[in-house]
Enzyme design. Structure first.
Site, short mmCIF file in Angstrom:
data_model
loop_
_atom_site.label_atom_id
_atom_site.label_comp_id
_atom_site.label_asym_id
_atom_site.label_seq_id
_atom_site.Cartn_x
_atom_site.Cartn_y
_atom_site.Cartn_z
N PHE D 54 0.85 -1.20 0.00
CA PHE D 54 0.00 0.00 0.00
C PHE D 54 0.88 1.24 0.00
O PHE D 54 1.88 1.30 0.72
CB PHE D 54 -0.89 0.01 1.25
CG PHE D 54 -1.83 -1.16 1.34
CD1 PHE D 54 -3.15 -1.03 0.91
CD2 PHE D 54 -1.41 -2.38 1.83
CE1 PHE D 54 -4.02 -2.11 0.99
CE2 PHE D 54 -2.28 -3.46 1.92
CZ PHE D 54 -3.59 -3.33 1.49
N GLU D 55 0.47 2.25 -0.76
CA GLU D 55 1.35 3.40 -0.94
C GLU D 55 1.58 4.22 0.32
O GLU D 55 2.51 5.01 0.40
CB GLU D 55 0.85 4.30 -2.06
CG GLU D 55 -0.59 4.76 -1.88
CD GLU D 55 -1.24 5.10 -3.23
OE1 GLU D 55 -0.69 5.93 -3.95
OE2 GLU D 55 -2.30 4.53 -3.54
N ASN D 56 0.73 4.04 1.33
CA ASN D 56 0.96 4.76 2.59
C ASN D 56 2.12 4.17 3.39
O ASN D 56 2.51 4.70 4.41
CB ASN D 56 -0.32 4.80 3.44
CG ASN D 56 -0.79 3.41 3.83
OD1 ASN D 56 -0.22 2.40 3.42
ND2 ASN D 56 -1.84 3.35 4.62
#
Lengths: 265, 308, 308, 265
Positions: D54-56
Site C-alpha cells: 500500500f502506498e501509505n
C-alpha cells in the site's frame, strides 16, 4: 612525539581546546576519540544544550553512560534521542543543520584541506590510509570544521598528497567555485598548537602554541612558512573543572594518554 | 523452530554457498561498528570464495579479514581499518604490496555509499549530492559524475547506484520468512537490504511470525525480499548487538597486534576461522569471555500499542 | 506536564499563530488517511490565514476544508478529495469556479511528493525518478524537468525539492522538547519533518523524555528540529490514530453530503470549526460517538530491550 | 448505469474478475475499494502467497481483520509485516519488485492511458478530478497494470483528455521511447466487460462481456471502434466460493453494491 609538561596530558589539552570550539545550543557532528570527549566536556560545562550527531545514525543530547571505543558501542544507543539511518543524519548535514564537525586526518595543508586516503602518489601509494569515512562529507557540508591531528612537518604540509576532505582548496573563493554550499575549516588543533583561518586569505594562522612548546618549535615542525596571528599566545591550560569532567569519562586515559601508563615519558 | 525443507531458514554454510557466488558484489557492515556479520565473513573465507567486490561504509576489521584471506578483488568502501585499534594491516599489505593479491579500491565516503545504495533501493541510476565537491575522492568515473542543478546551475555530484548481488545483514530477531526486527543505529542497513538482489539475514533469535507482526514499524524489510534466514547467535562478535552483547574491544586490539605480519595474519586466521567449523565452535573457543560480554544492563523500550 | 515559559510546549492557538504566517507553505496529511492534524487545520481557519500553499500527498478532506474556507492560494498535492466518500466539493468549487477564491493546482503524484520532500530533507535541489515519464502530470517546469542518466542516456524525470515553511504533524506521544514517537503507516512524514523550516507536533500525549529515549528507533525526528509541541488529544478526528482511536467513516460521509452546496459548506464550517473555540469543545460536540471511536482492541508490540 | 442480473452484483463480478488477475506469489500494489477486495479474495483462494503493498507504507500478507474504508484504517496496520515510509514502497515499485498494480480512473483510452485529473480542457476544466494519488506511479512502474472503472462512451474514449497514468501512450514502442522501465496495462475491467491488450498493437481488445450485457451493448457504449478477440465470451460468473469469501469481507456490500439496499434496481 610531543611530551607532556604538566599535570595533564597533551591529549587532554587537545580535548579541552576542542571542547571550547563548541558553543551552547549547537548541533555537533561528533567524531570518535578526542572529539567525542570534547563534546562530553562541552556538554557538561559550557554547552549544555548542544546536540551530538553521529554518522551511524545516532543523535543524542546526554553523554553516554560509559566511555565509547566506537560510535556504535551499545552505551551510545541507550538514551539516544534518535536512532535512524545514516542518510537522515547526513541529510541534516547537507541541509545545513549542523553547526560544527570534527575530523582527524594524516595530513592537513595551509588551506585546511585534509588527507586521510594516501601518503605519496595515490596511484602507487607509499601508505594506503583507511580513507574518508564520513570526514569528506563533514568537511564538505558542516558550517564549521575543526581538524584534530598530531603535529609534524610531514603532517602539516604545504599541499596535501590527496584532498580527501575539502578545506579552502587553493584559497579564497574556491569553495564557492566548486559548489560547496557553505563551511570550511575554522580551527586546526594539534599536539603542539592551535591554528585558525584568516577569512581573507583562507590560510591557517598560528593562534596558540601549547605550554611546553616554543613558538619556534611549532614553526620548525610545520611544513609551510607559518603566519603568526597578532596577539598569538600560549594555549590556555585546561581548568580543574574541565579536567575533572574529562577524567570522569576517560579515567584510564584511553584516548588522551594514560598518566600512569608505562609508555609515558 | 527448525528449518523447513522448502523454507528460507537454512544453516549459514548453505546460505553462503547459495547466495555468495564467486565474483559476487557483497554489502556487509551496514550498521557501521555494530551488528557486523563476522560469522558470515568467516564462512566465506572457509568456502574460499574469490574475486568478491565488497561494499560498505566502514567495516571495522571484517573487510580486512576477507582481504587478507584473498577473497577480494575490489573494495567500494569509505573506510577500511580497525576502528578502535588503528590501521588494517591486511588491507595495507594488499593495497600497497599486492599481498596475498592486489585489491582495487574505489574511494568513496560514508554519505556516498549511503546514496549509492539508496539509489539502488529506489531503482534510479544515481542520486545527487553537494558533498565531495572539490574533493579528490570522487575520481572514479564509473561511480561519480559532475553535473549541475538544472534550475539554479549550481554544481552537483551524481553518485551512481549500487545494486549488490547480496546483502548480508545481522538482526536481533527474524521470523522464518525473513520478516525481522532490527534496533539500534541503522547506518545504511535499510538501503542495502532494499537495493540488493538477495538478502541473507543472520538472526540472534528466530521467533514466531506473530512477534514480528506485533510491531511492523520495527521491521527491516518485508520477508519477500529475503532469500535466507540463518539462526546464528553470537554471529556478530566481536562487534556489539544492542540487547544481546557488548563490543569486545580487546579482541580488536589483539587482532591488530596479531596481524601486523603476514605470518601473524595467517596464524590468526587458522585459530579463529579455518580451525573452527562454525560459529558455535568459535564461541566455545572464546570461552568465559563470551559470557562476560553478554552480562548487560537492561534498558527496556516503553510499551507501544497498535490498538485498532 | 504543563507548558514551560520558555519551552516549546504551547497551546495550538499559539503554535499556529507563530509558525503559520500569511502566505506560508504548509505540509500536512503526511501519513495519508491517518494522523491528519484536523485540529490544526481548523485553527488555521479560525485565525483566517490567507494565501497558503498546501503540500501533501493526499489530504482526505483537510485540504478541502481549508480551500473552502478561503485560506489557500495554491495546492501541491497528488490527490484532493474525500477518500471514502468521493470528490471534494469545496475543491471543485474553487478550481472550477473560483469560489470562494481561485486556487492554483500543481499536479503531482504521491511518489513525486515523497521525492520532493525527500530532496528537501536531504538538502539537494532535486531527486530523479523513472515515474511519470510520458504522463501529463509533470507539466509545471518549476516542479519538474526532463533529463537523462549520464551513464546510460536513459530518460529520467527530475522532481524539484520542496522545503516547506512548516510541517504540521500528528504523533502518538512527544516529550516537551519535540522528541516524539510515531507508529503506523508513515507515508511521507519523516521526509516532511526533516525538509521543513519549522515543525509543529500535535501529540495525543505529552510524556516524560525518558519514555521517548527508551526507544530511539521509534523517534520521528530529533527535538532540535521541532519548533512547537501541542498537547492535542483527539486532534486528528475524524482520521484514525493507531493505538488511540479509529476512523470515523460516517463523519466523512456526512461532510460529503453537507458540503455539496456552498451554503452547506459554510454551515458545516460554522458548526464544526467557527463555533468551537478549540479541540476540547469540538470533542464535546461529537458527544458519545467520540467515546465509541476510542473503544479499541488491544494489540501490544512485542517487548524490545536496548540492554547494553 | 449497469444493473445486476443474478444473485451477485456487478460490483462483485468486477471484484472477482480483478482477483483472477493476481497470481500466486505475486507482489500486488493494492488500491482501495474493489482492488482491495480482489486482493482479499485472491489471497484466500488461489494466491495464498501473494503480498499486498500500500502506498501509505504498509505491506501485509494476511487479510485485515475488518473491512477497510481507506488503506490507513487502523485494521490495516495491525498484523502488517512492514509499516514504513511511502518512499520505500514506491522504491519497490520503481526497482521492479511489484508484479501487478490496480488503479481506477475517470477515463481510459484505447491504448490504456488513464485520466483521473481533468475532464475537458485541463486549463479550464469542466470537472477537476481529485488527481493522480499514486495511480500515475503505479501505471509507470508496475510490471502489469489492471484498470478498473465504470463503463460508458465518455469514460472509454478514443483519447483521454489528460494522460494522468501512462498506458501504452500512442501505441507500440511508446513506453520504451519515453523511458518507462517496464510494464503497461494488461486488463481493463468495467461494469460491462473485460478488455486485454494486444501485445502487437498495444490496443485494448474486448475479451469478455458480463452476463446480462450483449456484445452490442458493450460496443455501443465504448468510445472507439472496438476490436473483439477471437473466442471472446461472456465473463465467467463468480463461483460460490469466491462470493463466499468476498461477502465475508464486505457483508454489507459497502464497495460492491448492497444486494438489500433500496438503491438497487
Amino acid at each position: 612525539m610531543v611530551t607532556d609538561v604538566a599535570d595533564w596530558t597533551v591529549g587532554e589539552l587537545m580535548v579541552v581546546a576542542a571542547s571550547r570550539e563548541i558553543r551552547d545550543g549547537e548541533v555537533v557532528f561528533v567524531g570518535m576519540r578526542l572529539p567525542l570527549l570534547a563534546y562530553c566536556v562541552a556538554k557538561r560545562l559550557h554547552a549544555p544544550r548542544s546536540v551530538g550527531v553521529f554518522e551511524n545514525g545516532i543523535v543524542r543530547d546526554v553523554p553516554t553512560p560509559q566511555l565509547l571505543y566506537t560510535m556504535s558501542d551499545t552505551p551510545n544507543v541507550v538514551g539516544a534521542v534518535w536512532c535512524t539511518r545514516m542518510a537522515n543524519v547526513m541529510g541534516l548535514l547537507q541541509r545545513g543543520d549542523v553547526d560544527v564537525g570534527f575530523i582527524g586526518g594524516a595530513q592537513v595543508d595551509r588551506f585546511g584541506n585534509v588527507n586521510s586516503s594516501y601518503v605519496g602518489d595515490p596511484h602507487r601509494p607509499q601508505v594506503k590510509l583507511p580513507g574518508s569515512g564520513g570526514a569528506a562529507d563533514i568537511a564538505s557540508l558542516a558550517k564549521r570544521l575543526v581538524v584534530i591531528l598530531p603535529h609534524g612537518r610531514h603532517r602539516l604540509v604545504e599541499r596535501v598528497d590527496f584532498r580527501t576532505s575539502p578545506g579552502y582548496g587553493d584559497g579564497p573563493g574556491w569553495r564557492q567555485r566548486v559548489g560547496l554550499p557553505r563551511g570550511g575549516p575554522s580551527a586546526v588543533i594539534t599536539d603542539r598548537a592551535v591554528f585558525r583561518f584568516d577569512p581573507q586569505t583562507c590560510e591557517a594562522v598560528l593562534h596558540h602554541w601549547h605550554p611546553g612548546q616554543s613558538l619556534q618549535d611549532v614553526l620548525e615542525n610545520t611544513g609551510w612558512p607559518v603566519r603568526v596571528a597578532d596577539g598569538a599566545s600560549p594555549t590556555p591550560e585546561p581548568s580543574e573543572e574541565e579536567l575533572g569532567v574529562l577524567r570522569e569519562y576517560d579515567p584510564e586515559g584511553v584516548w588522551t594518554g594514560n598518566r600512569n601508563r608505562s609508555d609515558r615519558p | 523452530m527448525g528449518p523447513r525443507p522448502d523454507g528460507k531458514l537454512v544453516p549459514l554454510r548453505e546460505a553462503i554457498s547459495r547466495f555468495v557466488p564467486e565474483g559476487a558484489t557483497v554489502v556487509m557492515g551496514t550498521c557501521l561498528e555494530s551488528l557486523i556479520p563476522f560469522a558470515a565473513g568467516h564462512e566465506i573465507i572457509r568456502q574460499r570464495r574469490r574475486d568478491l567486490t565488497l561494499v560498505g561504509p566502514i567495516s571495522d576489521v571484517l573487510f580486512d579479514q576477507l582481504i587478507g584471506a584473498g577473497c577480494v578483488a575490489r573494495v567500494v568502501a569509505a573506510w577500511v581499518g580497525n576502528v578502535s585499534a588503528g590501521l588494517g594491516h591486511a588491507y595495507r599489505r594488499a593495497t600497497e604490496h599486492g599481498i596475498p593479491r592486489p585489491v582495487e579500491v574505489v574511494d568513496t565516503s560514508n554519505f556516498a555509499v549511503a546514496l549509492a545504495l539508496m539509489a539502488g533501493a529506489l531503482g534510479v541510476p544515481y542520486l545527487p549530492t553537494r558533498s565531495l565537491l572539490g574533493s579528490d575522492v570522487p575520481r572514479h568515473a564509473e561511480a561519480f559524475r559532475f553535473s549541475e542543478d538544472p534550475w539554479s546551475g549550481e554544481p552537483l555530484l551524481l553518485v551512481r547506484a549500487i545494486q549488490p548481488d547480496v546483502a548480508i545483514l545481522a538482526v536481533q530477531r527474524s521470523d522464518p520468512d525473513g520478516n525481522a526486527h532490527l534496533w539500534g543505529n541503522l547506518g545504511v542497513t535499510e538501503e542495502a537490504a532494499l537495493a540488493s538482489r538477495h538478502v541473507v539475514l543472520l538472526a540472534e533469535e528466530v521467533v514466531d511470525p506473530e512477534v514480528i507482526r506485533s510491531d511492523p514499524n520495527r521491521v527491516l524489510l518485508p520477508g519477500f525480499k529475503v532469500s535466507a534466514v540463518v539462526h546464528c547467535p553470537g554471529g556478530c562478535h566481536p562487534s556489539p548487538v544492542p540487547g544481546y552483547y557488548r563490543r569486545d574491544h580487546a579482541f580488536y586490539e589483539e587482532y591488530h597486534r596479531a596481524t601486523r605480519t603476514e605470518e601473524g595474519f595467517r596464524e590468526w586466521l587458522r585459530t579463529w576461522v579455518l580451525e573452527v567449523p562454525d560459529r558455535q565452535a568459535y564461541l566455545e573457543r572464546l570461552g568465559p569471555r563470551w559470557e562476560a560480554l553478554r552480562r548487560l544492563q537492561p534498558a527496556p523500550a516503553a510499551p507501544v500499542d497498535y490498538a485498532w
